[in-house]
Design a protein around this motif. Sequence first.
Motif, PDB file in Angstrom:
ATOM      1  N   ILE A  69      81.457  46.128  59.676  1.00 37.87           N
ATOM      2  CA  ILE A  69      81.239  44.826  60.307  1.00 37.87           C
ATOM      3  C   ILE A  69      80.580  43.858  59.333  1.00 37.87           C
ATOM      4  CG2 ILE A  69      79.921  43.602  62.084  1.00 37.87           C
ATOM      5  CD1 ILE A  69      80.516  45.879  63.991  1.00 37.87           C
ATOM      6  N   ASP A  70      79.542  44.312  58.621  1.00 36.66           N
ATOM      7  CA  ASP A  70      78.885  43.446  57.644  1.00 36.66           C
ATOM      8  C   ASP A  70      79.853  43.016  56.551  1.00 36.66           C
ATOM      9  OD1 ASP A  70      76.451  43.509  58.945  1.00 36.66           O
ATOM     10  OD2 ASP A  70      75.655  45.171  57.740  1.00 36.66           O
ATOM     11  N   GLN A  71      80.721  43.941  56.126  1.00 37.13           N
ATOM     12  CA  GLN A  71      81.658  43.607  55.056  1.00 37.13           C
ATOM     13  C   GLN A  71      82.701  42.589  55.520  1.00 37.13           C
ATOM     14  OE1 GLN A  71      82.397  47.775  54.204  1.00 37.13           O
ATOM     15  NE2 GLN A  71      81.724  47.495  52.099  1.00 37.13           N
ATOM     16  N   ILE A  72      83.132  42.695  56.752  1.00 36.90           N
ATOM     17  CA  ILE A  72      84.061  41.701  57.294  1.00 36.90           C
ATOM     18  C   ILE A  72      83.397  40.335  57.355  1.00 36.90           C
ATOM     19  CG2 ILE A  72      85.268  40.965  59.387  1.00 36.90           C
ATOM     20  CD1 ILE A  72      85.924  43.913  59.904  1.00 36.90           C
ATOM     21  N   GLU A  73      82.163  40.303  57.834  1.00 37.19           N
ATOM     22  CA  GLU A  73      81.463  39.024  57.965  1.00 37.19           C
ATOM     23  C   GLU A  73      81.147  38.418  56.598  1.00 37.19           C
ATOM     24  OE1 GLU A  73      78.167  39.930  60.495  1.00 37.19           O
ATOM     25  OE2 GLU A  73      79.406  39.889  62.325  1.00 37.19           O
ATOM     26  N   ASP A  74      80.771  39.249  55.621  1.00 34.15           N
ATOM     27  CA  ASP A  74      80.519  38.754  54.263  1.00 34.15           C
ATOM     28  C   ASP A  74      81.808  38.193  53.653  1.00 34.15           C
ATOM     29  OD1 ASP A  74      77.879  39.516  54.458  1.00 34.15           O
ATOM     30  OD2 ASP A  74      78.108  41.348  53.268  1.00 34.15           O
ATOM     31  N   ALA A  75      82.913  38.925  53.844  1.00 35.16           N
ATOM     32  CA  ALA A  75      84.196  38.480  53.290  1.00 35.16           C
ATOM     33  C   ALA A  75      84.650  37.183  53.929  1.00 35.16           C
ATOM     34  CB  ALA A  75      85.246  39.566  53.483  1.00 35.16           C
ATOM     35  N   ALA A  76      84.377  37.015  55.214  1.00 39.46           N
ATOM     36  CA  ALA A  76      84.780  35.797  55.922  1.00 39.46           C
ATOM     37  C   ALA A  76      84.038  34.572  55.398  1.00 39.46           C
ATOM     38  CB  ALA A  76      84.538  35.964  57.418  1.00 39.46           C
ATOM     39  N   ARG A  77      82.835  34.792  54.917  1.00 36.14           N
ATOM     40  CA  ARG A  77      82.079  33.674  54.342  1.00 36.14           C
ATOM     41  C   ARG A  77      82.572  33.326  52.941  1.00 36.14           C
ATOM     42  NH1 ARG A  77      77.767  36.091  57.407  1.00 36.14           N
ATOM     43  NH2 ARG A  77      77.330  37.597  55.740  1.00 36.14           N
ATOM     44  N   ALA A  78      83.184  34.287  52.268  1.00 38.83           N
ATOM     45  CA  ALA A  78      83.579  34.086  50.870  1.00 38.83           C
ATOM     46  C   ALA A  78      85.057  33.734  50.694  1.00 38.83           C
ATOM     47  CB  ALA A  78      83.265  35.347  50.061  1.00 38.83           C
ATOM     48  N   SER A  79      85.888  34.040  51.678  1.00 40.09           N
ATOM     49  CA  SER A  79      87.334  33.886  51.522  1.00 40.09           C
ATOM     50  C   SER A  79      87.935  33.111  52.687  1.00 40.09           C
ATOM     51  CB  SER A  79      88.019  35.260  51.437  1.00 40.09           C
ATOM     52  OG  SER A  79      87.508  36.028  50.370  1.00 40.09           O
ATOM     53  N   ALA A  80      89.087  32.519  52.439  1.00 37.78           N
ATOM     54  CA  ALA A  80      89.799  31.803  53.500  1.00 37.78           C
ATOM     55  C   ALA A  80      90.411  32.771  54.504  1.00 37.78           C
ATOM     56  CB  ALA A  80      90.888  30.925  52.892  1.00 37.78           C
ATOM     57  N   PHE A  81      90.768  33.975  54.037  1.00 37.45           N
ATOM     58  CA  PHE A  81      91.373  34.992  54.897  1.00 37.45           C
ATOM     59  C   PHE A  81      90.770  36.358  54.594  1.00 37.45           C
ATOM     60  CE2 PHE A  81      94.558  31.709  54.162  1.00 37.45           C
ATOM     61  CZ  PHE A  81      94.991  31.422  55.445  1.00 37.45           C
ATOM     62  N   VAL A  82      90.563  37.135  55.649  1.00 36.28           N
ATOM     63  CA  VAL A  82      90.118  38.524  55.503  1.00 36.28           C
ATOM     64  C   VAL A  82      91.195  39.414  56.125  1.00 36.28           C
ATOM     65  CG1 VAL A  82      88.339  40.233  56.023  1.00 36.28           C
ATOM     66  CG2 VAL A  82      87.707  37.827  55.689  1.00 36.28           C
ATOM     67  N   ILE A  83      91.627  40.410  55.365  1.00 35.62           N
ATOM     68  CA  ILE A  83      92.645  41.353  55.831  1.00 35.62           C
ATOM     69  C   ILE A  83      92.047  42.746  55.791  1.00 35.62           C
ATOM     70  CG2 ILE A  83      94.897  42.381  55.308  1.00 35.62           C
ATOM     71  CD1 ILE A  83      95.703  39.653  54.140  1.00 35.62           C
ATOM     72  N   VAL A  84      92.147  43.463  56.904  1.00 40.65           N
ATOM     73  CA  VAL A  84      91.581  44.815  56.992  1.00 40.65           C
ATOM     74  C   VAL A  84      92.709  45.818  57.176  1.00 40.65           C
ATOM     75  CG1 VAL A  84      89.940  46.322  58.159  1.00 40.65           C
ATOM     76  CG2 VAL A  84      89.518  43.849  58.072  1.00 40.65           C
ATOM     77  N   ASP A  85      92.816  46.733  56.229  1.00 36.45           N
ATOM     78  CA  ASP A  85      93.811  47.804  56.296  1.00 36.45           C
ATOM     79  C   ASP A  85      93.102  49.080  56.741  1.00 36.45           C
ATOM     80  OD1 ASP A  85      96.132  49.304  56.000  1.00 36.45           O
ATOM     81  OD2 ASP A  85      95.747  49.716  53.882  1.00 36.45           O
ATOM     82  N   LEU A  86      93.354  49.492  57.975  1.00 34.92           N
ATOM     83  CA  LEU A  86      92.663  50.646  58.545  1.00 34.92           C
ATOM     84  C   LEU A  86      93.417  51.943  58.302  1.00 34.92           C
ATOM     85  CD1 LEU A  86      91.704  48.973  61.927  1.00 34.92           C
ATOM     86  CD2 LEU A  86      90.085  49.687  60.167  1.00 34.92           C
TER      87      LEU A  86
END
Length: 229
Positions: A69-86
Amino acid sequence: MPTIVFLTPKGGAGKSTSAVLLASELANRGGAVTIIDADPNKPVSNWSKRSELPKRISVVGDVSEDTIIDQIEDAARASAFVIVDLEGTASVMASYATSRADLVLIPTQGSHLDAAESAKAIKLVRSQEKAFGRTISFAILFTRTSVAIRTKMFQAIEDEFASKKIPMLKSHLHEREAYRAIFSFGGTLQTLGEGDVSNIRGAIINAHAYVSEVVSMLKKHSHKSKRVA
């Protein structure tokens, strides 16, 4: 910034391929993209090491249930798009990532087994909607389909989803040698050479249509969110 999660309990459905194609096309259009590789087999991380990582794409591979969750939120602040491959299995990490998604894409091949596994993914999305009191957009993405042949089994599966009002992308990711090649050579469809694989142009056109539809879905989601707010 939008977070797109690729989710299915079944391995081999095309999650990583779909994720990399989406990231590559978004970056090619000028957007900064972070891919979070939450698959223990690390297919995206391995792809990123095979050649120079495309501009505007970063890959995060050190992911756990405690940090996702923290990594998604950090990435969202740094990038225009966040893609998660589960990973291709139901897990606590999948639940956590889904809870933060703006759009969940469920890669599905044209078989009854894949359709049944997709139903499990949809159930997970809806459980997270209920738990967090928010709507999470999702859609089926058919993968490894034939360009020329539409089987009766595939039509039956599509009709069943339609009867249940399950959203489906009109664009399918066809079975393409070029999609496999980018994981062998690294890079993107645009950096493949004609000597590496045949009909690159067809693959690029197919991927472009898929990504354009995803972007349209994200725009609709953003519009609805603003209207509700």
